[in-house]
Structure formats: structure tokens, C-alpha cells
Design a protein around this motif. Structure first.
Motif, PDB file in Angstrom:
ATOM      1  N   GLY B  10       0.666  -1.050   0.058  1.00  0.00           N
ATOM      2  CA  GLY B  10       0.075  -0.006   0.007  1.00  0.00           C
ATOM      3  C   GLY B  10       0.838   1.295  -0.092  1.00  0.00           C
ATOM      4  N   SER B  11       0.242   2.550   0.265  1.00  0.00           N
ATOM      5  CA  SER B  11       0.898   3.685   0.330  1.00  0.00           C
ATOM      6  C   SER B  11       0.240   4.569   1.431  1.00  0.00           C
ATOM      7  CB  SER B  11       0.989   4.232  -1.091  1.00  0.00           C
ATOM      8  OG  SER B  11      -0.155   4.947  -1.317  1.00  0.00           O
ATOM      9  N   LEU B  12       0.569   5.604   1.444  1.00  0.00           N
ATOM     10  CA  LEU B  12       0.098   6.591   2.393  1.00  0.00           C
ATOM     11  C   LEU B  12      -0.609   7.880   1.509  1.00  0.00           C
ATOM     12  CD1 LEU B  12       3.252   7.146   4.499  1.00  0.00           C
ATOM     13  CD2 LEU B  12       1.128   6.102   5.394  1.00  0.00           C
ATOM     14  N   GLU B  13      -0.998   7.420   0.329  1.00  0.00           N
ATOM     15  CA  GLU B  13      -1.757   8.453  -0.536  1.00  0.00           C
ATOM     16  C   GLU B  13      -3.168   8.690  -0.139  1.00  0.00           C
ATOM     17  OE1 GLU B  13      -0.336   9.566  -3.172  1.00  0.00           O
ATOM     18  OE2 GLU B  13       1.589   8.731  -3.383  1.00  0.00           O
ATOM     19  N   SER B  14      -3.726   9.666  -0.237  1.00  0.00           N
ATOM     20  CA  SER B  14      -5.271   9.803  -0.114  1.00  0.00           C
ATOM     21  C   SER B  14      -5.903   8.579  -0.691  1.00  0.00           C
ATOM     22  CB  SER B  14      -5.597  11.126  -0.498  1.00  0.00           C
ATOM     23  OG  SER B  14      -6.890  11.397  -0.302  1.00  0.00           O
ATOM     24  N   LEU B  18      -1.544   2.104   4.238  1.00  0.00           N
ATOM     25  CA  LEU B  18      -0.233   1.223   4.309  1.00  0.00           C
ATOM     26  C   LEU B  18      -0.551   0.313   5.267  1.00  0.00           C
ATOM     27  CD1 LEU B  18       2.687   1.339   2.846  1.00  0.00           C
ATOM     28  CD2 LEU B  18       3.335   2.821   5.122  1.00  0.00           C
ATOM     29  N   GLU B  66      -2.180   2.049   8.512  1.00  0.00           N
ATOM     30  CA  GLU B  66      -2.016   3.595   8.350  1.00  0.00           C
ATOM     31  C   GLU B  66      -3.013   4.059   7.327  1.00  0.00           C
ATOM     32  OE1 GLU B  66       2.116   4.838   8.956  1.00  0.00           O
ATOM     33  OE2 GLU B  66       2.375   2.871   9.164  1.00  0.00           O
ATOM     34  N   LYS B  68      -5.519   6.175   5.115  1.00  0.00           N
ATOM     35  CA  LYS B  68      -5.931   7.408   4.568  1.00  0.00           C
ATOM     36  C   LYS B  68      -6.916   7.501   3.775  1.00  0.00           C
ATOM     37  CE  LYS B  68      -1.909   8.867   6.248  1.00  0.00           C
ATOM     38  NZ  LYS B  68      -1.941   9.492   7.514  1.00  0.00           N
TER      39      LYS B  68
END
Lengths: 348, 98
Positions: B10-14, B18, B66, B68
Motif C-alpha cells: 500500500g501507500s500513504l496516498e489519499s 499502508l 495506516e 488514509k
């Protein structure tokens, strides 16, 4: 991963032009490209850098987004890239250096404050990770209570170190010696530890601990390990001492810290000066011990390394305990001597 | 499936999440959720996580999210990917997941 209208590119440190572009971008953000940085990822608009994130192994730093591009969550994008890279590298935990005004931003990105110095903050990706470190030291109940501490690199263990440890052991019921863990010294950690153990075997009120991340490490005090640059960064020293005095010392009952006088190395002498400024107000007395004199002046590990490179055994005998001398004369010791000699020749 | 190492996806993008998973041998599921929509959807996210872990037959695991603001399908996909990576598995039970 969604990257929007900007290009993602990692910086190739082998190419001076790329490095220069990053350095210029960071300078505009009031940041500098530290010598220990080994990874950098940037967002580009055309061929211009508009955001950056760097890492020195598991320490993230130099994370910046140019002012006109803020408000698009580009910090999240940079952090995703840094986190994924750290995962692939297999780092067990992450630290992050940033300006104190950014604390809230990185709290939202899963980081917790660890230590502070004016204007900067060191954060960690777990809450109170230092507690786990102290638990892992596994200090028996009998070795807790009012005590003194020393933090040393011992590269390698000399009679100067011996003198300092002996003094502390004579004046205190319990002494904790934290040996710097980082393997950036010419004597590897295991060897340094072995020589300290052998050289202090007779001192029964001494406990020797692994320094690890929270005591003079590349996370808390990077400048210590890029000494040759002679960059003196006061904040790093303050961060390291903040952790020691606020988190570690109270847990172990440390009320005194012993330190050898440092007339030569500017980084260490600055560190010692800040120690004297910060610790007494936090209930820790700083005891500075003058260097031990031997034939040929004050004993120092730097001089010992030089003498080893020259295989000057007679001089070494006066500077190191027999336990260290035995190692220096062994095959492994001579190999380290050759290594030092090669370094010296290269830098000349 | 057995978790043998750390896995991340995953990622911390909107609108993304993650997810980091790790082993938790013999200690069941430990789920640590940090979401920008925790109050509105916290329970729903935990439900998706537990359902997905059931489908994958994962009993012991540490999961950190995490979030978003990811949709359920995203959370599920990210969790599956993280679990596969952490299980060191190359054979995916596709039919179980459809």
C-alpha cells in the motif's frame, strides 16, 4: 503506486550532476545533504526537483516539498516511497529527523517524538521504542539503583579508557558502560567489546551494555560518524543527550556521567561541552577526568591506531593493557593495522 | 497461511492504506488501526480485516494499518498483498478470494 502529474526518480549518487541538483534543492529548503545519506527519492516537474526524501540507512531526513507545491499531500507520497524502500531493505525500525514545526505532519504519518533539540526533533516509528531497548539489556535488579555511566567507543580499548573506567568504579557502587554499537570504526564491535570485557574483568561493579540506536548512534548523533568532514552539528549532540538524560538515565538510576577530557577532536569536545550544559539541570553530575599521561604524552585511541599501523610495539605496550596488546599482535590485529595504514596512505 | 516475516503493501496516498504485517506466533490477531476516518468507519475496517484474514486462514498475525481513507476493496487488496509477502508464499489461493 499513483504518482500524479510528477515524475518519481531516485537520485544516482554516482552522478555528480544529480547530486548537485538535489543539494541545490535542499539548500533552498534550508537543509544540507549530509555525508551519510545513501538514498534519495525525488519528485520532478520536468527536470526540476519539487520534493525530496532522503535516508541514511534507517534514518529518514531531508524530507521537503517546495512551497508552491505544498497542499497536495506530496509528503505522503515521499513517505510512502521511503517506507517501501525501507521495507525492501529489511530495516527493523525507522527514525526520522525533521524540523520541530513538522511534528504534526509526521505524527499523522505514523511517527512518534523521541527527542528534541531547539528547532529539530527526532522521531521513531514506534511509541517508546527505547523502553524495549532497556528491557532487552536485561539488567538484573541488583545492578539497578544509584549509579554512574560512561559512553565509549573504545577503538580500541586503551589504558586511557581503563583509567577512566577504574576511576568511575572506585567512586560509585555501580557503573554502566555503554559501548557504541555502530560498526563504523576500524575495530569491529565484537572486537571492541571483547577487549573491553577482557580489560575490565577484575572490576565487579561494572556492567557493560550494547549502545545501539539510542546512544551515540547514526540515528541520534550522525555527525559523530562523519567526523572527518569536521561538520559540527550542535543539534545532534543535544538530541543524543536528551535521550540519555530524559529517558535512559532515570530508568537506570544514573546520577553521574564520566567523561574523558577531549582536547583534540572538535566534535567530541563540543559534545562534552553540551553535556556539561545540559545534564546537571537534569539531575546528572558530569565528572570530567583529565587524560592519562604515559610516555609520549596523553594516551588516545587515535595515537594507538597510528602506532599499530607502524607496528611500534614498544610504544603500544605503554598505551594499552596486556589484553589489548595481545590482540593487536595477533593476526586479526595486524590485519587491522594494515587497514589503517592503507587509509592513511590514501588520505595523504 | 503462516506469517513468517514482515510484509508491507500500500501507500500513504489519499484513499489508500499502508499495511504492515508481522508474525505473532501463538498469540492470535493483534490489529493496530490508525485511520483518518476511525470514528466513522473504524469498526467496518476491522470487520474487513478480520474477514480477509479468515478467508486466508491466518490465525496469528500482527497488523498495522495506516489508513488514509481507503475503500473496503482497497483495504482487502492491500492486506492480501501484505500477507502473501509475509508468508513468503508463491502460490496464491485465488479461488478462495474471489
Amino acid at each position: 503506486m499513483f504518482t500524479g502529474q510528477y515524475d518519481v526518480k531516485t537520485i544516482n549518487f554516482g552522478r555528480e550532476t544529480e547530486k548537485a541538483d538535489l543539494r541545490e534543492f535542499l539548500a533552498g529548503e534550508d537543509l544540507s545533504l549530509d555525508g551519510d545519506i545513501d538514498y534519495a527519492v525525488c519528485l520532478f516537474e520536468g527536470d526540476r526537483i519539487i520534493a525530496s526524501g532522503c535516508a541514511a540507512s534507517n534514518v529518514l531526513k531531508c524530507i521537503a516539498v517546495a512551497a508552491p507545491y505544498q497542499g497536495q499531500q506530496l509528503t505522503n507520497r515521499i513517505m510512502s516511497l521511503l517506507r517501501i524502500r525501507a521495507y525492501h531493505e529489511g530495516f527493523p525500525g525507522l527514525f526520522l529527523f525533521t524540523k520541530d514545526i513538522n511534528e504534526a505532519v509526521f505524527r499523522d504519518l505514523g511517527f512518534f517524538p523521541l527527542a528534541r533539540a531547539p528547532g529539530v526533533i527526532l522521531m521513531e516509528d514506534k511509541e517508546e521504542g527505547w523502553r524495549r531497548y532497556l528491557e532487552e539489556l536485561n539488567i538484573p535488579e541488583g545492578e539497578r539503583g544509584t549509579s554512574a555511566a560512561l559512553v565509549m567507543n573504545c577503538n580500541p580499548f586503551t589504558l586511557g579508557h581503563r583509567y577512566l573506567v577504574e576511576m568511575a568504579c572506585r567512586e560509585n557502587d555501580r557503573v554502566h558502560l555503554f559501548l557504541v554499537k555502530e560498526n563504523l570504526s576500524v575495530f569491529p564491535y565484537d572486537v571492541r567489546l571483547k577487549l573491553v570485557r577482557e580489560g575490565t574483568a577484575d572490576l565487579d561493579n561494572l556492567s557493560i551494555h550494547e549502545g545501539r540506536d539510542y546512544i551515540i548512534s547514526h540515528a541520534t548523533f550522525p555527525t559523530y560518524f562523519i567526523k572527518e568532514k569536521k561538520v559540527i552539528n550542535e543539534s545532534h549532540a543535544r538530541i543524543d543527550l536528551d535521550i540519555f538524560s530524559r529517558l535512559i538515565a532515570p530508568e537506570l538510576g544514573i546520577v553521574r556521567r564520566y567523561v574523558g577530557e577531549e582536547p583534540y577532536c572538535p566534535v567530541t569536545s563540543l559534545y562534552n561541552r553540551i553535556m556539561e550544559e545540559m545534564l546537571p539541570g537534569r539531575g546528572i553530575e558530569v565528572v570530567t577526568i583529565p587524560r592519562k599521561e604515559a610516555a609520549g604524552g596523553a594516551v588516545s585511541a587515535t595515537k594507538v591506531r597510528k602506532a599499530l599501523a607502524e607496528e611500534d610495539w614498544d610504544t603500544l605496550e605503554g598505551w594499552v593493557p596486556p589484553t589489548t596488546l595481545r590482540f593487536l599482535q595477533s593476526e586479526d590485529g595486524r590485519r587491522i593495522g594494515n587497514l589503517i595504514r592503507k587509509h592513511q596512505e590514501e588520505s595523504e | 497461511m503462516k506469517i513468517v516475516k514482515t510484509g508491507m503493501a500500500g501507500s500513504l496516498e489519499s484513499s489508500d492504506v499502508l499495511i504492515t504485517v508481522d508474525s505473532n506466533a501463538g498469540k492470535g490477531r493483534e490489529i493496530d488501526l490508525d485511520s483518518i476516518v476511525q470514528r466513522q468507519y473504524g469498526k467496518q475496517i476491522l470487520k474487513v480485516v478480520n474477514n480477509t484474514l479468515d478467508l486466508l486462514s491466518v490465525e496469528d498475525i500482527k497488523v498495522r494499518l495506516e489508513d488514509k481513507g481507503a475503500l473496503d476493496c482497497t483495504i482487502r487488496a492491500r492486506l492480501e498483498a501484505a500477507v502473501y509477502r509475509a508468508a513468503g508464499s508463491k502460490t496464491y489461493p485465488w479461488e478462495k478470494l474471489s
